[in-house]
Write a protein that holds these residues in place. Structure first.
Motif, PDB file in Angstrom:
ATOM      1  N   ASP A   1     -33.206 -13.443  32.241  1.00 55.70           N
ATOM      2  CA  ASP A   1     -31.893 -13.282  31.693  1.00 55.70           C
ATOM      3  C   ASP A   1     -31.706 -11.742  31.158  1.00 55.70           C
ATOM      4  OD1 ASP A   1     -29.112 -13.953  31.188  1.00 55.70           O
ATOM      5  OD2 ASP A   1     -29.882 -13.669  29.218  1.00 55.70           O
ATOM      6  N   LEU A   2     -33.030 -11.208  30.565  1.00 54.39           N
ATOM      7  CA  LEU A   2     -33.091  -9.936  30.174  1.00 54.39           C
ATOM      8  C   LEU A   2     -33.334  -8.833  31.371  1.00 54.39           C
ATOM      9  CD1 LEU A   2     -35.009 -10.761  26.711  1.00 54.39           C
ATOM     10  CD2 LEU A   2     -32.594  -9.990  26.996  1.00 54.39           C
ATOM     11  N   GLY A   3     -33.281  -9.440  32.452  1.00 50.01           N
ATOM     12  CA  GLY A   3     -33.593  -8.353  33.581  1.00 50.01           C
ATOM     13  C   GLY A   3     -34.876  -8.451  34.251  1.00 50.01           C
ATOM     14  N   TYR A   4     -35.985  -8.923  33.505  1.00 48.94           N
ATOM     15  CA  TYR A   4     -37.297  -8.819  33.819  1.00 48.94           C
ATOM     16  C   TYR A   4     -37.775  -9.691  35.259  1.00 48.94           C
ATOM     17  CZ  TYR A   4     -38.040  -6.996  29.249  1.00 48.94           C
ATOM     18  OH  TYR A   4     -37.984  -6.043  27.996  1.00 48.94           O
ATOM     19  N   ARG A   5     -38.584  -9.309  35.729  1.00 47.55           N
ATOM     20  CA  ARG A   5     -39.097 -10.120  36.961  1.00 47.55           C
ATOM     21  C   ARG A   5     -40.061 -10.844  36.582  1.00 47.55           C
ATOM     22  NH1 ARG A   5     -43.180  -8.365  41.592  1.00 47.55           N
ATOM     23  NH2 ARG A   5     -43.068 -10.432  43.217  1.00 47.55           N
ATOM     24  N   VAL A   6     -40.158 -12.263  36.688  1.00 42.85           N
ATOM     25  CA  VAL A   6     -41.194 -13.087  36.140  1.00 42.85           C
ATOM     26  C   VAL A   6     -41.787 -13.680  36.873  1.00 42.85           C
ATOM     27  CG1 VAL A   6     -41.269 -15.172  34.006  1.00 42.85           C
ATOM     28  CG2 VAL A   6     -39.480 -13.593  34.093  1.00 42.85           C
ATOM     29  N   LEU A   7     -43.075 -13.792  36.689  1.00 39.33           N
ATOM     30  CA  LEU A   7     -44.132 -14.747  37.494  1.00 39.33           C
ATOM     31  C   LEU A   7     -44.631 -15.769  36.297  1.00 39.33           C
ATOM     32  CD1 LEU A   7     -46.244 -12.183  39.126  1.00 39.33           C
ATOM     33  CD2 LEU A   7     -44.274 -13.289  40.178  1.00 39.33           C
ATOM     34  N   GLU A   8     -45.029 -17.000  36.729  1.00 42.42           N
ATOM     35  CA  GLU A   8     -45.393 -18.070  35.775  1.00 42.42           C
ATOM     36  C   GLU A   8     -46.717 -18.657  36.232  1.00 42.42           C
ATOM     37  OE1 GLU A   8     -42.832 -21.408  35.772  1.00 42.42           O
ATOM     38  OE2 GLU A   8     -41.401 -20.143  36.771  1.00 42.42           O
ATOM     39  N   ALA A   9     -47.386 -19.306  35.376  1.00 37.27           N
ATOM     40  CA  ALA A   9     -48.507 -20.275  35.590  1.00 37.27           C
ATOM     41  C   ALA A   9     -48.508 -21.142  34.858  1.00 37.27           C
ATOM     42  CB  ALA A   9     -49.787 -19.315  35.664  1.00 37.27           C
ATOM     43  N   GLY A  10     -49.407 -22.268  34.827  1.00 36.93           N
ATOM     44  CA  GLY A  10     -49.437 -23.537  34.050  1.00 36.93           C
ATOM     45  C   GLY A  10     -50.837 -23.568  33.300  1.00 36.93           C
ATOM     46  N   ASP A  11     -51.866 -22.735  33.768  1.00 33.82           N
ATOM     47  CA  ASP A  11     -53.030 -22.789  32.933  1.00 33.82           C
ATOM     48  C   ASP A  11     -53.757 -21.327  33.358  1.00 33.82           C
ATOM     49  OD1 ASP A  11     -54.455 -23.064  35.483  1.00 33.82           O
ATOM     50  OD2 ASP A  11     -53.946 -25.294  35.316  1.00 33.82           O
ATOM     51  N   GLY A  12     -54.801 -21.349  32.712  1.00 35.72           N
ATOM     52  CA  GLY A  12     -55.744 -20.054  32.806  1.00 35.72           C
ATOM     53  C   GLY A  12     -56.013 -19.766  34.300  1.00 35.72           C
ATOM     54  N   GLU A  13     -56.633 -20.869  35.108  1.00 35.67           N
ATOM     55  CA  GLU A  13     -57.165 -20.570  36.319  1.00 35.67           C
ATOM     56  C   GLU A  13     -55.907 -20.202  37.364  1.00 35.67           C
ATOM     57  OE1 GLU A  13     -59.178 -24.059  37.417  1.00 35.67           O
ATOM     58  OE2 GLU A  13     -60.708 -23.568  36.146  1.00 35.67           O
ATOM     59  N   GLU A  14     -54.723 -20.887  37.159  1.00 34.17           N
ATOM     60  CA  GLU A  14     -53.641 -20.739  38.048  1.00 34.17           C
ATOM     61  C   GLU A  14     -53.123 -19.174  37.864  1.00 34.17           C
ATOM     62  OE1 GLU A  14     -48.893 -22.130  39.059  1.00 34.17           O
ATOM     63  OE2 GLU A  14     -50.243 -23.364  37.341  1.00 34.17           O
ATOM     64  N   ALA A  15     -53.264 -18.859  36.570  1.00 35.24           N
ATOM     65  CA  ALA A  15     -52.915 -17.268  36.060  1.00 35.24           C
ATOM     66  C   ALA A  15     -53.730 -16.425  36.475  1.00 35.24           C
ATOM     67  CB  ALA A  15     -52.985 -17.328  34.457  1.00 35.24           C
ATOM     68  N   LEU A  16     -54.741 -16.209  36.746  1.00 39.18           N
ATOM     69  CA  LEU A  16     -55.729 -15.653  37.533  1.00 39.18           C
ATOM     70  C   LEU A  16     -55.513 -15.558  39.057  1.00 39.18           C
ATOM     71  CD1 LEU A  16     -59.173 -16.426  35.412  1.00 39.18           C
ATOM     72  CD2 LEU A  16     -57.771 -14.361  35.224  1.00 39.18           C
ATOM     73  N   LYS A  17     -55.183 -16.733  39.425  1.00 42.31           N
ATOM     74  CA  LYS A  17     -54.846 -16.688  40.895  1.00 42.31           C
ATOM     75  C   LYS A  17     -53.373 -15.832  41.155  1.00 42.31           C
ATOM     76  CE  LYS A  17     -57.163 -20.918  41.879  1.00 42.31           C
ATOM     77  NZ  LYS A  17     -56.884 -22.426  42.432  1.00 42.31           N
ATOM     78  N   VAL A  18     -52.403 -15.943  40.404  1.00 41.40           N
ATOM     79  CA  VAL A  18     -51.228 -15.501  40.403  1.00 41.40           C
ATOM     80  C   VAL A  18     -51.379 -14.043  40.260  1.00 41.40           C
ATOM     81  CG1 VAL A  18     -48.878 -15.281  39.612  1.00 41.40           C
ATOM     82  CG2 VAL A  18     -49.834 -17.643  39.795  1.00 41.40           C
TER      83      VAL A  18
END
Length: 739
Positions: free
Chosen positions: A623-640
């Motif tokens: 809503d503030l204008g940012y482009r957001v990527l999301e992940a549910g845990d650490g391993e998924e975050a590294l993949k994203v």
């Protein structure tokens, strides 16, 4: 037995002892001479070995000089050769002299002499031919291998002689050791025999004559030991006989019971001590009646505790003796009581910390979802007063729950602090107008400071919150009005103060004192005032966490807090914060956030295991204008991140994540791949991954849960536009007004 007979017997015994000593002395001298001879032979063998080694080295040096001259033709290389010629001759003579007593070695030397001579001639011949004819002529002689064969013969002879000498050395050392052992055994046996004979003579002949003297000496020694032992004890010891009169005591007995010296003397009755100890009010000792009628099991002492008028805590123990008397032991337990109090406080802190840490993370996640959705809804709602009012009430309740959790974390010293040097002289005056507006006109707020104030090391926001908490408590203590005084001063807590307060470290402190003229507190209330959930206010009027939060903040900051209060006289709370070294800043220097929320266009990777929290954080950021990527845990975050490594400007990650990869590790791995990515942690309970000793690690940015929409917007903007930001265009520095 007459003294004349004793004298004759002693003379005979000593004559035998003298004979034994002479015999041992003679044998010892003979063995000593033999050992010295063996040592001299060992030294002789060592000289032979040294000469053989030096001879081999000299021949090798001569050959080295010859080789150098053959190759270079330079006379400089002949220096080792010429020096070695004289050494070979000298060493050969030394070996002839040193091995004159050894036919085998003499034979080897005779066999080696012509070989050595031929070797030297071969060296001289090649050198002369190299000088007169040239290198090739000299090398033809070398290629005959005559020199090599002669050198091998010399080395073989030297090795044989060395082996012979080493064998001789080993045999002589063994002989020396054997003789030394024999001498030691003889000396030991002779000494033991002499001592035994002397002891036997002394025991048999002088036992009757010295018995009375020994008994008297033993009694003197025992008395001296008893007196020394009693005086060395840190406990007071008083020994009373069957008539309850003092017989023995030590200095601590008089000091701990505060007895005059004139009273402490042999024969003073126990009742005199009991009456004197009771003059200060509370009786320190048992009365005569209690001694007479009190029953005590055999071997079991009576133990009781008393408090001296000066506050010292004493433990007294009365132990019966077989003759009907008793021993009174007095122990100063003041330091132990203080240590036990500190231990109880530490155990209580540990229990509160475990309880708080267990619920803070999940509870703050829930509050984050509630607050975030309420903020999101309120921004989207049409201006309907009833609905807006209900949203505001729900928001207030959620914020109240967040405040309670924060106070629990503060008391348990689990909140992350960011201490900086604070200029109290610049900070506190800015708080006075706020306090006047908050407390009301019926409270007279006064401010007192000392010139040359030291800077304090503390978290500025937490310090402001602590002073405000103390001021609100003071207002509640003055319902009819009164005076609130804020005082700043420099204080030195010395070693004496630290000894009386076990948790204090002596040193320089900056003091902030908050005093009121309210109704005050009784000593039992003062003792519990910092306990969580303890309050003297009516039900529903207080949580009992305000002062607990202040206490936790001060302790976590490495400081000290002391409260002084008397009923009807008001209360003073003094906060001692460690003196800071370095440039100080005021709270005003920290800046205030703008009214309008900053917006951005950068890419943010949000890592959060709680779906509802992740959902609201992502919604706010988008809503503030940012482009957001999301992940549910650490391993998924590294993949994203691996799929969008070049696009990510900011990592917003929870500290506590499920699985093997925690939030701190995710940040470290991403920073290792792209150091320009900004890192912002979020958590309701930080464990020990980014907080150590109660303080945020250097360079760590954290937003605590639960957070509101404007807090998240400003913190993200602050991190993205911080010093050395690689991409300044990801945040609009002139934000648009919220719709």
């Amino acid at each position: 037995m007459s003294r004349h007979l004793v004298t004759r017997a002693n003379t005979a015994i000593f004559g035998v002892l003298v004979a034994i000593l002479l015999l041992v002395g003679g044998v010892t001298w003979e063995r000593f001479v033999a050992a010295r001879s063996a040592r001299e032979w060992s030294q002789h063998t060592a000289q032979v070995l040294t000469a053989l080694k030096d001879l081999a080295i000299a021949v090798r040096d001569a050959e080295t000089g010859q080789r150098g001259y053959l190759l270079t033709g330079s006379d400089d290389y002949l220096a080792p050769y010429q020096a070695s010629l004289g050494r070979v001759t000298l060493l050969s003579g030394d070996l002839q002299r040193l091995t004159a007593d050894n036919p085998a070695q003499q034979s080897r030397l005779r066999d080696m002499a012509p070989v050595l001579q031929r070797k030297l001639e071969e060296l001289a011949q090649t050198i002369q031919i190299r000088r007169d004819v040239g290198l090739e002529a000299a090398l033809r002689i070398v290629r005959t291998h005559l020199g090599r064969d002669l050198m091998r013969q010399i080395e073989t002879t030297v090795a044989a002689m060395t082996a012979e000498e080493q064998a001789l050395l080993a045999r002589r050392q063994a002989e020396t050791d054997s003789r030394g052992n024999l001498v030691r055994w003889l000396v030991t046996a002779g000494t033991a025999l002499a001592v035994l004979a002397l002891l036997w003579a002394a025991r048999m002949l002088n036992r009757a004559w010295s018995r009375s003297y020994q008994a008297e000496a033993e009694h003197r020694i025992l008395a001296l030991r008893l007196r020394t032992s009693l005086d060395s004890l840190s406990q007071g010891i008083g020994v009373f006989d069957a008539d309850r009169r003092l017989t023995n005591w030590n200095e601590c007995f008089q000091v701990l019971l505060m007895l005059p010296k004139a009273m402490v003397r042999p024969g003073t009755p126990y009742v005199a001590f009991a009456e004197h100890a009771a003059e200060g009010g509370e009786a320190l000792l048992e009365t005569e009646e209690q001694l007479r009628h009190g029953r005590i099991a055999q071997g079991e002492p009576i133990t009781y505790e008393r408090n001296r008028p000066d506050g010292h805590h004493l433990e007294l123990r009365r132990t019966l003796m077989p003759d009907g008397g008793f021993v009174l032991t007095v122990t100063d337990m003041t330091k132990r009581a203080q240590a036990e109090g500190v231990l109880r406080e530490a155990q209580k802190m540990q229990a509160i910390g475990q309880l708080t840490g267990g619920i803070a993370h999940d509870f703050n996640n829930l509050l984050t979802v509630i607050l975030g959705n309420l903020e999101f809804i309120r921004a989207k709602l049409s201006p309907t007063p009833d609905l807006q009012r209900r949203v505001e009430r729900a928001t207030w309740a959620a914020q109240r729950g967040a405040a309670l959790t924060g106070q629990l974390l503060a008391f348990a010293r689990k909140q992350p602090l960011a201490p900086t040097p604070i200029d109290l002289a610049a900070t506190m005056p800015d708080l006075v107008p706020l306090l006047r507006r908050t407390l009301g006109e019926h409270i007279d707020v006064r401010y007192v400071e000392t010139a040359g104030l030291w800077p304090a090391m503390a978290d500025a926001a937490q310090l402001e919150s602590a002073v405000l908490n103390l001021a609100l408590n003071a207002r509640d203590a003055m319902p009819g009005g009164g005076r609130l005084t804020i005082e700043l001063a420099n204080k030195l807590l010395d070693e004496e103060y630290a000894r009386r307060h076990a948790e204090v470290v002596s040193g320089d402190y900056a003091m902030v004192a908050v005093s009121d003229t309210g109704h005050g507190m009784t000593p039992d209330v003062v003792a519990r005032v910092f306990e969580p959930f303890f309050t003297t206010k009516p039900d529903g009027k207080g949580t009992g966490l305000g002062l607990a939060m202040v206490f936790g903040f001060v302790k976590q900051s490495g400081g000290h807090i002391k409260i002084y209060s008397e009923p009807g006289e008001g209360t003073t709370v003094r906060i001692y914060l460690p003196r800071a070294v370095g440039n100080a800043m005021s709270v005003a220097q920290l800046g205030t956030a703008p009214v309008e929320l900053p917006r951005g266009s950068g890419t943010i990777l949000v890592v959060e295991d709680e779906p509802a929290v992740r959902e609201i954080a992502v919604a706010i950021l988008r809503d503030l204008g940012y482009r957001v990527l999301e992940a549910g845990d650490g391993e998924e975050a590294l993949k994203v991140f691996g799929a969008h490594a070049a696009e990510v400007d900011l990592l917003l990650t929870d500290v506590v994540l499920p699985g093997a990869v925690r939030g701190r590790e995710v940040a470290e791995r991403i920073s290792a791949i792209r150091p320009t990515v900004r890192i912002l942690f979020m958590s309701g309970y930080t464990e020990n991954s980014i907080v150590h000793h109660g303080r945020l690690d250097d360079g760590v940015q954290l937003i605590s849960k639960p957070f509101k929409r404007d807090q998240l917007a400003r913190k993200v903007a602050e991190v993205l536009t911080g010093p050395d930001s690689p991409r300044g265009n990801v945040v609009e520095l002139t934000p648009r007004r919220n719709s």
